[in-house]
Design a protein around this motif. Structure first.
Motif, PDB file in Angstrom:
ATOM      1  N   ASP A 202      70.203  19.066 -64.808  1.00  0.00           N
ATOM      2  CA  ASP A 202      69.257  19.529 -63.784  1.00  0.00           C
ATOM      3  C   ASP A 202      67.881  19.706 -64.403  1.00  0.00           C
ATOM      4  N   VAL A 203      66.886  19.137 -63.740  1.00  0.00           N
ATOM      5  CA  VAL A 203      65.509  19.196 -64.226  1.00  0.00           C
ATOM      6  C   VAL A 203      64.632  19.722 -63.101  1.00  0.00           C
ATOM      7  N   PRO A 204      63.813  20.770 -63.352  1.00  0.00           N
ATOM      8  CA  PRO A 204      62.926  21.266 -62.299  1.00  0.00           C
ATOM      9  C   PRO A 204      61.840  20.253 -61.970  1.00  0.00           C
ATOM     10  N   GLY A 205      61.360  20.288 -60.740  1.00  0.00           N
ATOM     11  CA  GLY A 205      60.323  19.361 -60.326  1.00  0.00           C
ATOM     12  C   GLY A 205      58.975  19.721 -60.910  1.00  0.00           C
ATOM     13  N   PRO A 206      58.052  18.759 -60.925  1.00  0.00           N
ATOM     14  CA  PRO A 206      56.733  19.028 -61.493  1.00  0.00           C
ATOM     15  C   PRO A 206      55.929  19.998 -60.629  1.00  0.00           C
ATOM     16  N   ASN A 207      55.048  20.736 -61.266  1.00  0.00           N
ATOM     17  CA  ASN A 207      54.158  21.662 -60.566  1.00  0.00           C
ATOM     18  C   ASN A 207      52.856  21.767 -61.341  1.00  0.00           C
ATOM     19  N   PRO A 208      51.804  22.318 -60.756  1.00  0.00           N
ATOM     20  CA  PRO A 208      50.492  22.324 -61.417  1.00  0.00           C
ATOM     21  C   PRO A 208      50.323  23.395 -62.486  1.00  0.00           C
ATOM     22  N   ASP A 209      51.382  24.153 -62.795  1.00  0.00           N
ATOM     23  CA  ASP A 209      51.224  25.276 -63.718  1.00  0.00           C
ATOM     24  C   ASP A 209      51.509  24.905 -65.170  1.00  0.00           C
ATOM     25  N   GLY A 210      51.895  23.669 -65.439  1.00  0.00           N
ATOM     26  CA  GLY A 210      52.198  23.274 -66.809  1.00  0.00           C
ATOM     27  C   GLY A 210      50.937  22.993 -67.621  1.00  0.00           C
ATOM     28  N   HIS A 211      51.153  22.675 -68.884  1.00  0.00           N
ATOM     29  CA  HIS A 211      50.014  22.367 -69.749  1.00  0.00           C
ATOM     30  C   HIS A 211      49.317  21.103 -69.237  1.00  0.00           C
ATOM     31  N   PRO A 212      47.986  21.134 -69.115  1.00  0.00           N
ATOM     32  CA  PRO A 212      47.286  19.977 -68.518  1.00  0.00           C
ATOM     33  C   PRO A 212      47.400  18.727 -69.381  1.00  0.00           C
ATOM     34  N   VAL A 213      47.613  17.587 -68.707  1.00  0.00           N
ATOM     35  CA  VAL A 213      47.775  16.288 -69.378  1.00  0.00           C
ATOM     36  C   VAL A 213      46.950  15.256 -68.603  1.00  0.00           C
ATOM     37  N   ARG A 214      46.274  14.362 -69.351  1.00  0.00           N
ATOM     38  CA  ARG A 214      45.508  13.287 -68.719  1.00  0.00           C
ATOM     39  C   ARG A 214      45.837  11.969 -69.430  1.00  0.00           C
ATOM     40  N   ILE A 215      46.086  10.934 -68.654  1.00  0.00           N
ATOM     41  CA  ILE A 215      46.362   9.602 -69.211  1.00  0.00           C
ATOM     42  C   ILE A 215      45.162   8.717 -68.923  1.00  0.00           C
ATOM     43  N   ASP A 216      44.427   8.361 -69.967  1.00  0.00           N
ATOM     44  CA  ASP A 216      43.276   7.472 -69.830  1.00  0.00           C
ATOM     45  C   ASP A 216      43.632   6.007 -70.050  1.00  0.00           C
ATOM     46  N   ASP A 217      44.810   5.742 -70.587  1.00  0.00           N
ATOM     47  CA  ASP A 217      45.228   4.364 -70.838  1.00  0.00           C
ATOM     48  C   ASP A 217      46.585   4.136 -70.180  1.00  0.00           C
ATOM     49  N   PRO A 218      46.598   3.808 -68.898  1.00  0.00           N
ATOM     50  CA  PRO A 218      47.885   3.653 -68.202  1.00  0.00           C
ATOM     51  C   PRO A 218      48.701   2.463 -68.683  1.00  0.00           C
ATOM     52  N   THR A 219      48.063   1.463 -69.321  1.00  0.00           N
ATOM     53  CA  THR A 219      48.855   0.336 -69.833  1.00  0.00           C
ATOM     54  C   THR A 219      49.640   0.726 -71.072  1.00  0.00           C
ATOM     55  N   GLY A 220      49.147   1.707 -71.806  1.00  0.00           N
ATOM     56  CA  GLY A 220      49.850   2.137 -73.008  1.00  0.00           C
ATOM     57  C   GLY A 220      50.843   3.246 -72.750  1.00  0.00           C
ATOM     58  N   CYS A 221      50.624   4.055 -71.709  1.00  0.00           N
ATOM     59  CA  CYS A 221      51.514   5.183 -71.392  1.00  0.00           C
ATOM     60  C   CYS A 221      51.586   5.318 -69.882  1.00  0.00           C
ATOM     61  N   ASP A 222      52.785   5.194 -69.324  1.00  0.00           N
ATOM     62  CA  ASP A 222      52.933   5.284 -67.868  1.00  0.00           C
ATOM     63  C   ASP A 222      53.679   6.536 -67.418  1.00  0.00           C
ATOM     64  N   ARG A 223      54.093   7.375 -68.383  1.00  0.00           N
ATOM     65  CA  ARG A 223      54.828   8.589 -68.013  1.00  0.00           C
ATOM     66  C   ARG A 223      54.679   9.616 -69.136  1.00  0.00           C
ATOM     67  N   PHE A 224      54.375  10.848 -68.760  1.00  0.00           N
ATOM     68  CA  PHE A 224      54.190  11.900 -69.762  1.00  0.00           C
ATOM     69  C   PHE A 224      54.685  13.206 -69.165  1.00  0.00           C
ATOM     70  N   THR A 225      55.626  13.833 -69.860  1.00  0.00           N
ATOM     71  CA  THR A 225      56.172  15.121 -69.453  1.00  0.00           C
ATOM     72  C   THR A 225      55.824  16.155 -70.508  1.00  0.00           C
ATOM     73  N   ALA A 226      55.347  17.311 -70.067  1.00  0.00           N
ATOM     74  CA  ALA A 226      55.026  18.410 -70.988  1.00  0.00           C
ATOM     75  C   ALA A 226      55.708  19.683 -70.493  1.00  0.00           C
TER      76      ALA A 226
END
Length: 835
Positions: A202-226
């Motif tokens: 079981d994995v909780p759904g995403p919410n805006p309270d986690g550590h902020p993450v930004r992907i500037d290169d979507p071709t190199g990284c398409d998924r990021f969980t923190a």
């Protein structure tokens, strides 16, 4: 990938009594390369127990520090009294829990323990190190256990010392097997058992309270969980079971946070990274590095980054090489009183394979994480892997999972492949049936729809499945390669070697018969090879076909001449004591084709069109077949039969003629100047084409002294190289046997005086043309220069053989043919009969 059988059993309920050898046989049948099955703890016998150190007495007067200890081993010794043991290790103190083997026990390697007198005391057993127990190579000190374990506890079970470990050589297309999850899936399929998937949690759904993450290169990284865990006990240590599992798969335990990320990586196949949140400055960003940026990685090396490197950064700059190694600035310090890390951010991301592979290669920094990313990880497993790490930190380090969940996911569509239901049947040459095909594809995680035409949705952990043949291979391997029928192809009658193949074989046999040894060489060269050969800057042989992925960065191109490889082989043999060397090679050379581009990928579900084939051919480099020979030392050795002679440029010239004769071609030899040959000892080959034109064939001669010195070759080394394709075209592909006449031969000799600059080949050609059809052969047997014939002149003596196919020649016939030949030579070359 090392897979402990005890760990594998957690995900697949194997039948009782199943051994590592049994699992090895099943996995090999399924197509995995299980190289060995290591038997941990083989020969280990107790009593091996936990002991508590009661007293330590330092013994003096010896060359090294020795300690006499009393150790509480509970009731394991039958008396309950403390055990007296002599030990040389220094990394334990009174009150520590250690591992003790008592008299009568046997350590791995048939090391039997008994009470014995040493250093003036009697030692009743031994306090063990990790290497002595077969736990690893650490021999610096003995194993110190956590204090909660009671004295007298069985250490064999506690430390899981007896186990079997499968060592699997995972091929690049099966990256999912770089995890217990992947190997367990293959094992479950092989045994027909259900799989307990460690990623199904079981994995909780995403919410805006986690550590902020930004992907500037979507071709190199398409998924990021923190995910963030707070209140972590920085003094907590990894439990024994966790340390032992890491040791069995080949990892060294470091600290609890790092051990947990490594454990989850081996369990699920998703590499993780842990950050000290107090050291993060702003949001985590995935971007390309700015050229010249620097990063100190966890191995302590400062690295200058390339603009193609994918990095993890915060507001202060790069904090890690994405998918390869983290940075030292945000690392989790080792557990202990000096560590203050209590808030940990877990990173679980999916990176594209190519950027990670190039970064790891560029920085020569291969890691367990990069090894998995460059083969392709499961993008759907990032959340589960992060959750698994969070659960372990909460369980083992007393932390609290923050409710905030950051999950940046770019649009993702499942991959589907259309395949005919009978496609595996046609590939394998047998009949599986639709039901078997669908069942096997579902076992590997595919969703299958359709009847005659199947629409297969490929599972996220199998990036290698992208075409019908990939799916057919899965069906075939799971059904068992050993079950494929053995069938032989039926060639059409009358087919054999082509004319080109026969010529190449004849050339090889002829050169071998002439004393040359075949020495095939690698076709890779560098610009430095041409520098040593003395080729000019505008020499066309310097234009190379460059490899996109060379085996050796110092040799990035394909050869345009066979000489570099042959001469290197000659030098190597001469350096090892072979003084008289004669080598040859036949092989392709490569010349780039300008302006043509190849199609990206030809179809496999149909025959390519003629246009597609022609486009592919047009983009290929020109690849003529060449033959070359090199020789040095003695061509004929001294012996009782007489004096030998050294190899000269004339032998190299004759090697080229030997090659051409196998195609029925007579070469014309003229002086030339051509690198890398000596300008005064170089010959150019030409041949007469069907239309009468002279076609260049190759060159031969003695190498230039500067080339010999640059390559470290023996003095007077000679070489030859010819274009076999040109020789074959001139010869027409047909070799006819000589006509044997029953009539006698008439021999006439002639000596002609010509200018020294006139090539003997020109004189010979004129004599042949003038003599006519009666001339059977012509041989130059003497060259003379001297005062008798004048300065700047030379005398060429030829033996002419005349024969008619239908009659015996008279003296007048032979003389008339000879005079006609002399007249032709005089008219074309200015030759004068020598008196």
């Amino acid at each position: 990938m090392r897979v402990p059988l005890s760990w594998l059993r957690e995900y697949v309920e194997l039948p009782a009594g199943t051994t590592g050898r049994d699992v090895q046989a099943k996995l090999i049948s399924a197509g995995l390369e299980v190289e060995t099955v290591e038997q941990l703890g083989a020969g280990l016998q107790g009593p091996l127990v936990v002991g508590e150190v009661l007293t330590i007495e330092e013994l003096e007067g010896f060359k090294k520090p020795i300690r006499f200890c009393t150790v509480d081993v509970g009731k394991a010794n039958g008396t309950g009294e403390p055990q007296e043991i002599v030990c040389g290790a220094r990394n334990f103190a009174v009150g520590d829990k250690v591992v003790v083997i008592l008299p009568g026990g046997v350590l791995p390697g048939d090391f039997r323990i008994s009470a014995r007198k040493t250093y003036g005391r009697v030692s009743h057993g031994m306090i063990c190190s990790a290497r002595e127990l077969g736990m690893g190579e650490d021999h610096d000190g003995i194993v110190v256990l956590p204090p909660e374990h009671e004295a007298g506890t069985d250490a064999i079970a506690l430390l899981e010392l007896v186990d079997e470990v499968l060592d699997i050589a995972v091929t690049p297309d099966r990256g999912y097997c770089l995890s217990l999850r992947g190997v367990a899936r293959e094992t479950a399929i092989a045994y027909g058992l259900p799989l307990s998937d460690p990623a199904l949690i079981d994995v909780p759904g995403p919410n805006p309270d986690g550590h902020p993450v930004r992907i500037d290169d979507p071709t190199g990284c398409d998924r990021f969980t923190a995910r963030t865990v707070t209140g972590v006990n920085h003094e907590a240590r990894s439990p024994i079971w966790l340390q032992r599992r890491l040791q069995k798969v080949g990892m060294r335990p470091i600290s609890l946070a790092v051990d947990i990320t490594n454990y989850v990586m081996f369990e699920v196949g998703q590499p993780l990274h842990a950050y000290d949140r107090s050291r993060l400055n702003g949001p985590i960003t995935v971007r390309r590095a700015q050229p010249g940026e620097k990063l100190t990685t966890l191995d302590g090396a400062e690295r200058v980054l390339d603009g193609e490197d994918l990095v993890i950064a915060d507001d202060s700059g790069p904090i890690g090489l994405a998918g390869v190694m983290g940075g030292a600035h945000t690392e989790i310090a080792d557990s202990g009183p000096d560590s203050g890390t209590s808030e940990i951010v877990i990173e679980a991301a999916h990176f594209a394979p190519v950027p990670i592979a190039r970064t790891a290669r560029r920085h020569k920094l291969a890691s367990e994480a990069s090894r998995r990313f460059e083969r392709g990880t499961d993008p759907q497993a990032t959340s589960a892997a992060a959750q698994r790490a969070v659960d372990l930190l909460v369980l083992l380090a007393g932390g609290t999972a923050e409710p905030g969940v950051t999950e940046v996911v770019l649009p993702y569509a499942p991959r589907t492949v259309a395949m005919a239901a009978d496609h595996p049947d046609r590939v394998a040459g047998t009949t599986y049936g639709r039901e078997t095909v669908v069942r096997r594809l579902q076992e590997i995680g595919c969703d299958v729809y359709g009847s005659d035409e199947l629409i297969v949705t490929v599972p996220s952990w199998r990036p290698d499945l992208g075409a019908p043949n990939d799916l057919a291979e899965e069906v075939i391997r799971l059904q068992g390669y050993e079950n494929l029928p053995s069938t032989l192809p039926r060639p059409r009658p009358g087919r054999g070697l082509t004319a080109t193949q026969r010529l190449r074989r004849r050339v090889g046999r002829a050169l071998a018969g002439a004393g040359y040894v075949e020495a095939p060489c690698y076709p890779f060269v560098s610009a430095a090879d041409f520098d040593r050969l003395g080729l000019g800057a505008d020499d066309p042989r310097r234009r190379l076909v460059l490899l996109a992925n060379p085996l050796d960065d110092t040799e990035p191109g394909l050869r345009t001449t066979l000489l570099p490889g042959l001469l290197a082989t000659l030098r190597r043999n001469h350096g090892r004591g072979a003084q008289d060397v004669a080598l040859f090679e036949t092989g392709l050379v490569f010349h780039p084709t300008d302006g043509a581009t190849a199609p990206e990928r030809l179809p496999v579900d149909r025959r390519p069109t003629d246009e597609e084939i022609e486009a592919l051919k047009a983009a290929l480099p020109e690849q003529p077949q060449h033959a070359a020979a090199v020789l040095s030392g003695a061509r004929e050795r001294d012996g009782w039969w007489g004096k030998g002679r050294p190899a000269t440029w004339a032998d190299a010239v004759e090697a080229g003629r030997t090659v051409a004769r196998e195609a029925g071609v007579e070469l014309i030899v003229r002086p030339a100047q051509y690198a890398p040959f000596h300008p005064g000892r170089c010959a150019a080959y030409t041949a007469t084409a069907a239309d009468g034109t002279q076609v260049p064939v190759g060159y031969a001669g003695e190498l230039h002294p500067r080339v010999v010195a640059a390559l470290g070759l023996p003095e007077r080394t000679c070489a030859m190289e010819v274009d076999l394709d040109v020789i074959e075209r001139v010869g027409g592909g047909r070799v006819t046997g000589p006509h044997v006449s029953t009539f006698p031969v008439a021999t006439q000799d002639v000596a002609l005086v010509v200018d020294a600059a006139v090539p003997a080949a020109d004189v010979e050609a004129a004599l042949r043309d003038g003599a006519g059809e009666l001339l059977e052969s012509l041989r130059l047997f003497d060259i003379f220069t001297g005062e008798q014939i004048g300065e700047g002149r030379k005398s060429l003596a030829y033996a002419l053989r005349f024969r008619a196919p239908d009659r015996t020649l008279t003296a007048e016939d032979a003389s008339a043919a000879r005079e006609a030949a002399v007249a032709a030579a005089a008219a074309r070359t200015g030759a004068v009969l020598r008196s």
